[in-house]
Design a protein around this motif. Structure first.
Motif, PDB file in Angstrom:
ATOM      1  N   GLY A 102     -13.955 -15.397  36.079  1.00  0.00           N
ATOM      2  CA  GLY A 102     -14.001 -13.949  36.217  1.00  0.00           C
ATOM      3  C   GLY A 102     -12.667 -13.381  36.675  1.00  0.00           C
ATOM      4  N   SER A 103     -12.060 -14.018  37.672  1.00  0.00           N
ATOM      5  CA  SER A 103     -10.748 -13.557  38.135  1.00  0.00           C
ATOM      6  C   SER A 103      -9.683 -13.731  37.060  1.00  0.00           C
ATOM      7  N   LEU A 104      -9.752 -14.837  36.337  1.00  0.00           N
ATOM      8  CA  LEU A 104      -8.762 -15.083  35.290  1.00  0.00           C
ATOM      9  C   LEU A 104      -8.831 -14.025  34.200  1.00  0.00           C
ATOM     10  N   VAL A 105     -10.027 -13.690  33.756  1.00  0.00           N
ATOM     11  CA  VAL A 105     -10.182 -12.686  32.701  1.00  0.00           C
ATOM     12  C   VAL A 105      -9.729 -11.317  33.197  1.00  0.00           C
ATOM     13  N   SER A 106     -10.056 -10.978  34.434  1.00  0.00           N
ATOM     14  CA  SER A 106      -9.677  -9.670  34.971  1.00  0.00           C
ATOM     15  C   SER A 106      -8.162  -9.511  35.045  1.00  0.00           C
ATOM     16  N   TRP A 107      -7.478 -10.535  35.580  1.00  0.00           N
ATOM     17  CA  TRP A 107      -6.022 -10.442  35.672  1.00  0.00           C
ATOM     18  C   TRP A 107      -5.375 -10.425  34.296  1.00  0.00           C
ATOM     19  N   THR A 108      -5.899 -11.211  33.367  1.00  0.00           N
ATOM     20  CA  THR A 108      -5.314 -11.238  32.019  1.00  0.00           C
ATOM     21  C   THR A 108      -5.477  -9.894  31.321  1.00  0.00           C
ATOM     22  N   LEU A 109      -6.651  -9.278  31.429  1.00  0.00           N
ATOM     23  CA  LEU A 109      -6.862  -7.958  30.811  1.00  0.00           C
ATOM     24  C   LEU A 109      -5.936  -6.912  31.427  1.00  0.00           C
ATOM     25  N   TRP A 110      -5.736  -6.988  32.722  1.00  0.00           N
ATOM     26  CA  TRP A 110      -4.823  -6.026  33.347  1.00  0.00           C
ATOM     27  C   TRP A 110      -3.402  -6.191  32.807  1.00  0.00           C
ATOM     28  N   LEU A 111      -2.938  -7.436  32.718  1.00  0.00           N
ATOM     29  CA  LEU A 111      -1.571  -7.670  32.250  1.00  0.00           C
ATOM     30  C   LEU A 111      -1.395  -7.222  30.798  1.00  0.00           C
ATOM     31  N   LEU A 112      -2.375  -7.475  29.960  1.00  0.00           N
ATOM     32  CA  LEU A 112      -2.288  -7.024  28.571  1.00  0.00           C
ATOM     33  C   LEU A 112      -2.380  -5.500  28.486  1.00  0.00           C
ATOM     34  N   GLY A 113      -3.219  -4.909  29.307  1.00  0.00           N
ATOM     35  CA  GLY A 113      -3.289  -3.450  29.315  1.00  0.00           C
ATOM     36  C   GLY A 113      -1.994  -2.812  29.787  1.00  0.00           C
ATOM     37  N   TYR A 114      -1.346  -3.443  30.769  1.00  0.00           N
ATOM     38  CA  TYR A 114      -0.054  -2.907  31.210  1.00  0.00           C
ATOM     39  C   TYR A 114       0.989  -3.045  30.116  1.00  0.00           C
ATOM     40  N   ALA A 115       0.937  -4.148  29.356  1.00  0.00           N
ATOM     41  CA  ALA A 115       1.882  -4.287  28.248  1.00  0.00           C
ATOM     42  C   ALA A 115       1.678  -3.202  27.201  1.00  0.00           C
ATOM     43  N   LEU A 116       0.457  -2.703  27.078  1.00  0.00           N
ATOM     44  CA  LEU A 116       0.164  -1.665  26.096  1.00  0.00           C
ATOM     45  C   LEU A 116       0.475  -0.262  26.619  1.00  0.00           C
ATOM     46  N   PHE A 117       0.127   0.030  27.870  1.00  0.00           N
ATOM     47  CA  PHE A 117       0.272   1.386  28.413  1.00  0.00           C
ATOM     48  C   PHE A 117       1.200   1.463  29.627  1.00  0.00           C
ATOM     49  N   GLY A 118       1.593   0.345  30.222  1.00  0.00           N
ATOM     50  CA  GLY A 118       2.212   0.371  31.544  1.00  0.00           C
ATOM     51  C   GLY A 118       3.536   1.096  31.612  1.00  0.00           C
ATOM     52  N   ASP A 119       4.438   0.817  30.690  1.00  0.00           N
ATOM     53  CA  ASP A 119       5.756   1.443  30.762  1.00  0.00           C
ATOM     54  C   ASP A 119       5.666   2.957  30.614  1.00  0.00           C
ATOM     55  N   GLY A 120       4.833   3.409  29.670  1.00  0.00           N
ATOM     56  CA  GLY A 120       4.678   4.856  29.502  1.00  0.00           C
ATOM     57  C   GLY A 120       4.011   5.507  30.696  1.00  0.00           C
ATOM     58  N   LEU A 121       3.003   4.847  31.275  1.00  0.00           N
ATOM     59  CA  LEU A 121       2.338   5.406  32.447  1.00  0.00           C
ATOM     60  C   LEU A 121       3.271   5.448  33.649  1.00  0.00           C
ATOM     61  N   LEU A 122       4.071   4.402  33.866  1.00  0.00           N
ATOM     62  CA  LEU A 122       5.008   4.405  34.982  1.00  0.00           C
ATOM     63  C   LEU A 122       6.045   5.508  34.824  1.00  0.00           C
ATOM     64  N   HIS A 123       6.499   5.742  33.601  1.00  0.00           N
ATOM     65  CA  HIS A 123       7.458   6.839  33.364  1.00  0.00           C
ATOM     66  C   HIS A 123       6.834   8.184  33.696  1.00  0.00           C
ATOM     67  N   ASP A 124       5.566   8.378  33.312  1.00  0.00           N
ATOM     68  CA  ASP A 124       4.897   9.643  33.634  1.00  0.00           C
ATOM     69  C   ASP A 124       4.710   9.809  35.137  1.00  0.00           C
ATOM     70  N   VAL A 125       4.371   8.711  35.828  1.00  0.00           N
ATOM     71  CA  VAL A 125       4.167   8.790  37.276  1.00  0.00           C
ATOM     72  C   VAL A 125       5.463   9.143  37.985  1.00  0.00           C
ATOM     73  N   LEU A 126       6.572   8.575  37.550  1.00  0.00           N
ATOM     74  CA  LEU A 126       7.850   8.847  38.192  1.00  0.00           C
ATOM     75  C   LEU A 126       8.377  10.244  37.881  1.00  0.00           C
ATOM     76  N   THR A 127       7.901  10.867  36.810  1.00  0.00           N
ATOM     77  CA  THR A 127       8.348  12.207  36.416  1.00  0.00           C
ATOM     78  C   THR A 127       7.343  13.296  36.754  1.00  0.00           C
ATOM     79  N   GLY A 128       6.349  12.982  37.571  1.00  0.00           N
ATOM     80  CA  GLY A 128       5.405  13.995  38.018  1.00  0.00           C
ATOM     81  C   GLY A 128       4.062  13.967  37.344  1.00  0.00           C
ATOM     82  N   GLY A 129       3.843  13.118  36.362  1.00  0.00           N
ATOM     83  CA  GLY A 129       2.566  13.032  35.658  1.00  0.00           C
ATOM     84  C   GLY A 129       1.661  11.986  36.302  1.00  0.00           C
ATOM     85  N   PRO A 130       0.685  11.537  35.507  1.00  0.00           N
ATOM     86  CA  PRO A 130       0.329  11.973  34.145  1.00  0.00           C
ATOM     87  C   PRO A 130      -0.517  13.246  34.152  1.00  0.00           C
TER      88      PRO A 130
END
Length: 446
Positions: free
Chosen positions: A226-254
Motif C-alpha cells: 500500500g505504501s509503495l503504490v501510494s508513493w509511486t502514484l505521487w511521484l508519477l503524478g508530480y512528473a505529470l503536473f508537478g512542475d506546472g503546479l510549483l510554478h503557479d504556487v510560486l507566482t501566486g496561484g493556482p
C-alpha cells in the motif's frame, strides 16, 4: 634374664617411659590400610594380638615410577573437542541442508546467514561453495529417488507472456496521450481518467510476471504494498503536473483546477509520463539480462568475492542500459508531442523506480519504500512551504524553495529529490544484489 612372660605385654602396648612412641606405627608392625586395626607381632613365635583400632588418613599415592596410575573417573574425564567442525555446522543448519535441491542453494543460504569465505576457512574449506558441497553430500537422503540430472544453475528464459505484457502499459499511455490531444473540454477529462485507469491495470499485470515480479508466494496484498503504490502514484503524478503546479504556487496561484491542456491551468508535461510508461519494457529486459548474467556467473564462481566482483559490473551495466533507453524515449516523446524532454527530472525518477522495483523483486522491501517515501515527501514539502510562506510572519518558510527555483528552475526539485533517493538505492543495491544469495535458484529471504 627376664622371662618371656614378662616381655609379652610390651609387644601390644606403649610403654609409659616412651611418650613419643605410637602404637599405630611400631617399628616391626605394618598397618593394614583396610580395617584400621593394628596387628602386633609377638616375639619368639608368640601369637599375633590385635591392638585398639586407630583412625588413619588415606595413604598417599606413590610417586615412584613403578607405582600404578589411579583409574580416572568417567565423570571427571574432560570432554574432547569435536574433530569434525562441519558436523556441528550441519546440525545447526540441518533444515537448510535437507530442503536444498543442490549445493548452490546451501551456499546462498549460508551467505545470507553471515558465513563468508573467511568463516569457511575455520571449517577447513577454501570458500563457502566447497563447504556447501560437503554439507549437501553429508545430508542423508535415503529413500528418496535420485534427482534427475539438471544444469547447476537454471538460467531464466525469455517468455512471451512477460515480453508482451510489458508493452501494454506504454501502448495504453500512448493511446491516452493521443486521445487528450484530439478532444476538448469535458471529453478530454473523461479520456484522461479512463486512460489512467487502463494504464494502471496494464502496469499491474506487467509487474505480476516476468523478471520484475515479486516471487514471495503471497496472493494477498502485503502491508508494504500500500505504501509503495501510494508513493509511486505521487511521484508519477508530480512528473505529470508537478512542475506546472510549483510554478503557479510560486507566482501566486493556482487559480483553477487542471484541465489537461499543455497550456492551461497546471500545465501538464505529457512527454515524461509517456516515456516512463514506455520504459517499462526496457526495464523488464534489463532485469532479465541482470538475472541471466548473474546466474551464469554464479555457476562459474568458486568464491563469494569472485562472484561479487563479477556481478557488480552486470548491475551497473543493466542500470546504464536502462538509462540510455529511457533517455532515447524521452527525446522521442518530446519531439513527437512538441514538449520539453525534461531529462533531469525524468531520468532520476526512472532510475529511482527501476532500482526500487529490482530490490523488491529480489525480496528487499524496506529500503525501496523508504526511498520512495522520502522523495515523495520532499516534493510535497516543496509545494507546501511556499503556500505556508504566504501566512503572516512565515515568509522565511518559502525561502529555500524560492532560492532553488530561482537559481536552477522548477525541475531542480524533483531532480534533487529523486536523484538523492536513487543514489542511496544504487549504493544499497550494490551491496545486496551482488551477493550470491540474491541470485540463487530459490534464494534466501532478504
Amino acid at each position: 634374664m627376664p622371662s618371656s612372660a614378662g616381655a609379652s605385654p610390651r609387644a601390644g602396648a606403649t610403654s609409659p617411659e616412651r611418650p613419643g612412641a605410637s602404637a599405630a606405627t611400631p617399628r616391626s608392625v605394618p598397618a593394614s590400610s583396610g580395617s584400621g586395626v593394628v596387628l602386633a607381632k609377638s616375639r619368639a613365635g608368640e601369637p599375633r594380638t590385635s591392638a585398639a583400632p586407630v583412625d588413619h588418613p588415606p595413604p598417599a599415592p606413590a610417586s615412584g615410577p613403578s607405582a600404578p596410575m589411579p583409574a580416572p573417573s568417567r565423570g571427571a574425564t574432560p570432554r574432547r573437542s569435536s574433530g569434525d567442525p562441519v558436523k556441528a555446522l550441519l546440525h545447526r543448519h540441518r533444515d537448510l541442508c535437507e530442503q536444498a535441491v543442490d549445493a548452490l542453494e546451501i551456499a546462498a543460504g549460508l551467505e545470507a546467514q553471515g558465513i563468508t569465505d573467511r568463516t569457511a576457512a575455520r571449517f577447513r574449506h577454501r570458500d563457502v561453495f566447497s563447504l556447501a558441497e560437503e554439507l549437501y553430500a553429508r545430508v542423508p537422503r535415503t529413500g528418496e529417488p535420485p534427482p534427475e540430472p539438471k544444469p547447476a544453475v537454471p538460467v531464466p528464459r525469455i517468455r512471451a507472456a512477460w515480453a508482451l505484457l510489458s508493452l501494454l502499459p506504454g501502448a495504453a499511455a500512448a493511446g491516452t496521450a493521443a486521445g487528450t490531444r484530439l478532444t476538448q473540454g469535458q471529453p478530454r477529462l473523461l479520456v484522461a481518467a479512463a486512460g489512467i485507469v487502463v494504464v494502471a491495470l496494464t502496469a499491474r499485470a506487467a509487474l505480476r510476471t516476468g523478471p520484475l515480479a515479486v516471487c514471495d508466494g503471497h496472493r494477498r496484498p502485503r502491508p508494504w504494498q500500500g505504501s509503495l503504490v501510494s508513493w509511486t502514484l505521487w511521484l508519477l503524478g508530480y512528473a505529470l503536473f508537478g512542475d506546472g503546479l510549483l510554478h503557479d504556487v510560486l507566482t501566486g496561484g493556482p487559480d483553477a483546477l487542471p484541465d489537461g491542456a499543455p497550456g492551461g491551468a497546471w500545465p501538464t508535461t505529457t512527454a515524461p509520463a509517456l516515456a516512463l510508461t514506455l520504459a517499462l519494457a526496457p526495464a523488464a529486459w534489463c532485469a532479465h539480462l541482470l538475472a541471466a548474467g548473474a546466474r551464469r556467473t554464479l555457476a562459474g564462481s568458486r568464491g563469494l568475492d569472485d562472484f561479487t566482483a563479477a556481478a557488480r559490473p552486470l548491475l551497473l551495466g543493466a542500470f546504464a542500459l536502462f538509462l540510455g533507453a529511457l533517455a532515447a524515449l524521452l527525446l522521442a516523446c518530446g519531439k513527437v508531442l512538441g514538449e520539453p524532454a525534461a531529462l533531469p527530472q525524468a531520468l532520476t525518477l526512472g532510475a529511482l523506480l527501476l532500482l526500487a522495483r529490482l530490490l523488491i523483486a529480489y525480496r528487499h522491501r524496506r529500503a525501496p519504500v523508504l526511498a520512495l517515501g522520502a522523495a515523495a515527501v520532499t516534493e510535497a514539502m516543496a509545494l507546501a512551504l511556499p503556500l505556508a510562506g504566504r501566512l503572516p510572519h512565515c515568509r522565511l518558510l518559502a525561502l529555500p524553495v524560492r532560492t532553488l527555483t530561482d537559481t536552477v528552475g522548477e525541475p531542480a526539485v524533483p531532480a534533487l529529490a529523486c536523484g538523492t533517493a536513487a543514489l542511496a538505492l544504487l549504493l544499497h543495491a550494490g551491496r545486496t544484489l551482488t551477493r550470491a544469495s540474491a541470485h540463487a535458484p530459490t534464494g534466501a529471504p532478504g
